[in-house]
Design a protein around this motif. Structure first.
Motif, mmCIF file in Angstrom:
data_model
loop_
_atom_site.group_PDB
_atom_site.id
_atom_site.type_symbol
_atom_site.label_atom_id
_atom_site.label_comp_id
_atom_site.label_asym_id
_atom_site.label_seq_id
_atom_site.Cartn_x
_atom_site.Cartn_y
_atom_site.Cartn_z
ATOM 1 N N ARG A 362 0.815 -1.220 0.000
ATOM 2 C CA ARG A 362 0.000 0.000 0.000
ATOM 3 C C ARG A 362 0.844 1.263 0.000
ATOM 4 O O ARG A 362 2.002 1.274 0.421
ATOM 5 C CB ARG A 362 -0.920 0.041 1.222
ATOM 6 N N ASP A 376 -15.072 4.958 -4.790
ATOM 7 C CA ASP A 376 -13.752 4.582 -5.310
ATOM 8 C C ASP A 376 -13.307 3.155 -4.986
ATOM 9 O O ASP A 376 -12.205 2.761 -5.366
ATOM 10 C CB ASP A 376 -12.689 5.558 -4.786
ATOM 11 N N PRO A 378 -13.097 -0.444 -5.878
ATOM 12 C CA PRO A 378 -13.406 -1.255 -7.064
ATOM 13 C C PRO A 378 -13.870 -2.651 -6.669
ATOM 14 O O PRO A 378 -13.749 -3.062 -5.507
ATOM 15 C CB PRO A 378 -12.058 -1.329 -7.783
ATOM 16 N N PRO A 380 -13.175 -6.503 -6.420
ATOM 17 C CA PRO A 380 -11.884 -7.185 -6.277
ATOM 18 C C PRO A 380 -11.393 -7.716 -7.619
ATOM 19 O O PRO A 380 -12.186 -8.158 -8.459
ATOM 20 C CB PRO A 380 -12.191 -8.328 -5.314
ATOM 21 N N ALA A 381 -10.097 -7.647 -7.819
ATOM 22 C CA ALA A 381 -9.522 -8.155 -9.061
ATOM 23 C C ALA A 381 -9.788 -9.653 -9.190
ATOM 24 O O ALA A 381 -9.995 -10.354 -8.198
ATOM 25 C CB ALA A 381 -8.021 -7.877 -9.068
ATOM 26 N N THR A 388 -0.171 -12.463 -10.381
ATOM 27 C CA THR A 388 -0.702 -11.371 -9.582
ATOM 28 C C THR A 388 0.292 -10.212 -9.511
ATOM 29 O O THR A 388 1.507 -10.401 -9.497
ATOM 30 C CB THR A 388 -1.014 -11.832 -8.151
ATOM 31 N N PRO A 391 -1.340 -4.820 -5.189
ATOM 32 C CA PRO A 391 -1.986 -3.507 -5.312
ATOM 33 C C PRO A 391 -1.256 -2.449 -4.492
ATOM 34 O O PRO A 391 -0.790 -2.712 -3.379
ATOM 35 C CB PRO A 391 -3.387 -3.757 -4.750
ATOM 36 N N THR A 393 -2.679 0.967 -4.345
ATOM 37 C CA THR A 393 -3.641 1.941 -3.836
ATOM 38 C C THR A 393 -4.390 1.372 -2.639
ATOM 39 O O THR A 393 -4.575 0.151 -2.516
ATOM 40 C CB THR A 393 -4.656 2.346 -4.913
ATOM 41 N N GLU A 395 -7.530 1.824 -2.175
ATOM 42 C CA GLU A 395 -8.821 1.372 -2.670
ATOM 43 C C GLU A 395 -8.762 -0.084 -3.126
ATOM 44 O O GLU A 395 -9.644 -0.893 -2.789
ATOM 45 C CB GLU A 395 -9.283 2.279 -3.822
ATOM 46 N N GLU A 396 -7.714 -0.433 -3.857
ATOM 47 C CA GLU A 396 -7.566 -1.823 -4.304
ATOM 48 C C GLU A 396 -7.376 -2.758 -3.119
ATOM 49 O O GLU A 396 -8.003 -3.819 -3.041
ATOM 50 C CB GLU A 396 -6.366 -1.940 -5.243
ATOM 51 N N ASN A 397 -6.501 -2.380 -2.201
ATOM 52 C CA ASN A 397 -6.252 -3.229 -1.040
ATOM 53 C C ASN A 397 -7.524 -3.441 -0.227
ATOM 54 O O ASN A 397 -7.825 -4.553 0.204
ATOM 55 C CB ASN A 397 -5.162 -2.601 -0.164
ATOM 56 N N SER A 399 -10.557 -3.339 -1.220
ATOM 57 C CA SER A 399 -11.551 -4.165 -1.921
ATOM 58 C C SER A 399 -11.389 -5.632 -1.554
ATOM 59 O O SER A 399 -12.373 -6.372 -1.434
ATOM 60 C CB SER A 399 -11.430 -3.977 -3.440
#
Length: 635
Positions: A362, A376, A378, A380-381, A388, A391, A393, A395-397, A399
């Motif tokens: 992060r 904001d 998203p 999850p990937a 992989t 992440p 950001t 926001e990604e973490n 999620s």
């Protein structure tokens, strides 16, 4: 003139709390006084099985009679330090010689005082990293309850890896490599365990290493490498790129084949045996390998997510622990591939488990409190086996955390890294301290019950303000950051001179970048090059302030000013190297980096507790982009 301290039960931590309060009161109160006044302070342990799990302390003082009451022994100890804090004591760094202890009179015991507080969070701790002497660890453990922490986490079976880095002086060839043996480690490890137990701290243990244990390699050796897997054990190891072998010859980096019916029972047996032999461990961390993109690619494993296999193993482990009548709490990990939540499996007995969210990649230029949670976050990937990308950001973490929380509502905390490597990028430590404060205050919004910092213990360069903020804010999330800043810097540098320190370090922080140092964002940046040049100038121009201060202050404050001057000198060199790096002038950057490295290596014997030379070199070469590590001493 005396103050008598009594404790209600015969308990190791209660006796220690009694001795601590007596020790500091003797230092605070005047000697050889003929005043017959007396005060009595009772330490009371009040365990109530019906109370919630949050630490709860009550302190009362009136007409010379006081009481410190807590629902756990460590809470009584924290209460002792809270009373001392009320009397003006400040514990600004690890080590008794770094404390600011005022003189008081018996009048303070006659002044009414009442304090009733439940800790804001259940989990408030630090996990060992870096290169450490046994004195470093012991002093740090001693410091923890003084600033509100209740937990210490020893990675692996014992601190062998962290001792080895220090006692063999890895990355510092200006020191002679001393004697280092397993017998030494065992003795020092027992000292660490005793220090944790004496203070009643929650004891967390192990983490990575279980996959290696299944293969016959001890977790005590951490990231041991250069090994070769015996042929008869290949069937247990993950198939990666058509091979079953140790990843980079390192057991701790190697995954297992969880479709092999022997692997889950075998790994469970190892964990259960450890839990049986170590009842002193309150939270046993059971993680998988410490690497990503190394998950088994065999036909059976491809049918499932790694997290589904992990949860199936955890449920099996719970059954085995129950069968052996073991109540050990198990911490499981959201990290690397395990950020991706399971699709089918669920934890069957949440009471056994604590979920640990570890967003290691992060950014620390932004706080959890800064995220726009309505817009904001998203989805999850999608997991792609061994492809992989971690992440960066928040926001990604987050999620991933929220996806896991859909299926697990039990105990949890964040395992974060502001002082694991991000702090090296904030050369003034001020902005990372504010991020820590804002993150901690926001944890309850994320349904997390606390925070364990994976960090160097020698993270005091230029100050230990980040840890001070962390501990105090985890204890009480309503604590005001600006008030803590004034309290800390006034104690550390002096009432009249601390504002200049705050102003200077804030300027240095504002021109720093944790992200840049940790390889987040472009490596060539005109803006960053100019910012680092400003730091060089700021550090140079602060010298006259330091000269005046050093002629006026004494004791603990003088040592802090000396450390600040050493930091000022080294920061000029490091900031110049980073400026050249951001300007794309790599040869000049490397030359300046070598100057910085030589400077901190040569001075480590004088400033060892404050800067982890091993770790800053490791992080800077693995992330910032420098190539130089160590060189033989020139005869």
């Amino acid at each position: 003139m005396t103050a008598t301290v009594l404790q209600s039960v015969d308990d190791t931590t209660m006796r220690f709390a009694q001795n601590e309060l007596s020790h500091y009161l003797r230092k605070m109160l005047p000697e050889n006084s003929q005043d017959p006044a007396q005060a009595s302070i009772r330490l009371v342990l009040n365990k109530d099985p019906h109370q919630d799990e949050l630490d709860h302390v009550r302190i009362t003082m009136e007409e010379g009679q006081g009481k410190i009451e807590g629902n756990h022994p460590v809470v009584v100890l924290i209460g002792v330090y809270q009373l001392l804090h009320h009397f003006g004591a400040r514990f600004v760094r690890p080590g008794r010689n770094n404390e600011v202890i005022p003189s008081i009179t018996m009048d303070v015991f006659n002044q009414p005082f009442s304090y009733d507080h439940k800790a804001s969070y259940k989990h408030r701790g630090v996990c060992i990293e870096g290169a450490d002497s046994v004195e470093n660890i012991m002093q740090f453990i001693d410091w923890l309850p003084k600033i509100g922490f209740n937990t210490f986490f020893v990675q692996f079976e014992n601190p062998y890896t962290f001792f080895k880095r220090w006692y063999t002086h890895e990355f510092n060839s200006y020191w002679d490599k001393g004697t280092f043996t397993n017998a030494m480690v065992e003795k020092m490890s027992r000292q660490v365990d005793e220090a944790i137990a004496t203070r009643g701290l929650k004891h967390h243990r192990v983490g990575h290493g279980w996959t290696g244990e299944v293969l016959g390699y001890s977790s005590k050796f951490g990231w041991e490498s250069g090994l070769r897997l015996p042929e008869e054990k290949e069937k247990f190891v993950a198939e990666v790129n058509g091979k079953r072998a140790l990843i980079d010859g390192t057991p701790i980096l190697t995954s297992l084949d969880f479709s092999n019916p022997v692997v889950i029972p075998k790994m469970s047996d190892v964990v259960v045996q450890y839990a049986e032999q170590h009842p002193e461990v309150d939270y046993l961390h059971v993680w998988l390998s410490d690497a990503n993109n190394n998950i088994c690619e065999c036909e059976q494993c491809r049918k499932e997510l790694p997290a589904d296999q992990y949860v199936r193993f955890l449920n099996y482990l719970d059954q085995e622990l129950t069968a052996h009548h073991l109540n050990t709490k198990i911490c499981f990990l959201l990290y690397h591939e395990l950020l991706f939540a399971p699709a089918k499996e669920k934890i069957k007995n949440p009471e056994r488990f604590t979920m640990m969210f570890a967003p290691i990649s992060r950014t620390f230029e932004k706080s959890y409190a800064d995220v726009n949670y309505t817009q904001d976050i998203p989805a999850p990937a999608v997991y792609k086996r061994n492809q992989t990308t971690l992440p960066t950001t928040l926001e990604e973490n987050l999620s991933f955390l929220f996806d896991w929380q859909k299926g697990f509502k039990g105990d949890s905390f964040v395992y974060d890294y502001p002082l694991g490597r991000a702090h090296y990028g904030d050369l003034g430590y001020m902005n990372i301290s504010r991020i820590i404060s804002r993150d901690v205050k926001y944890l309850s919004h994320l349904h997390l019950h606390g925070y364990i910092s994976c960090q160097e213990l020698r993270a005091g360069f230029p100050t230990t303000f980040p840890n001070y903020v962390m501990g105090q804010t985890l204890w009480d999330k309503e604590t005001n950051f600006e008030d803590l800043r004034q309290e800390y810097f006034e104690a550390a540098y002096g009432k009249s001179t601390y504002p200049a320190v705050v102003k200077y370090l804030q300027k240095v922080s504002d021109d720093s970048s944790s992200d840049y140092f940790n390889a987040i964002g472009p490596r060539v940046s005109e803006q960053m090059s100019k910012r680092y040049q400003r730091i060089v100038a700021e550090a140079r121009d602060f010298l006259p302030v330091i000269r005046v201060a050093l002629s006026e202050v004494t004791g603990t404050q003088k040592k802090n000013w000396e450390v600040l001057d050493y930091h000022r000198q080294s920061t000029q060199k490091l900031a110049q190297a980073l400026s050249w790096l951001a300007d794309g002038q790599t040869d000049r950057a490397e030359a300046e980096w070598q100057e910085f490295v030589d400077f901190i290596k040569l001075n480590e014997k004088f400033y060892q507790p404050y800067l982890d030379v091993y770790r800053i070199i490791e992080v800077a070469t693995n992330y910032a982009g420098f190539k130089y590590r160590d060189a033989p001493v020139q005869e």
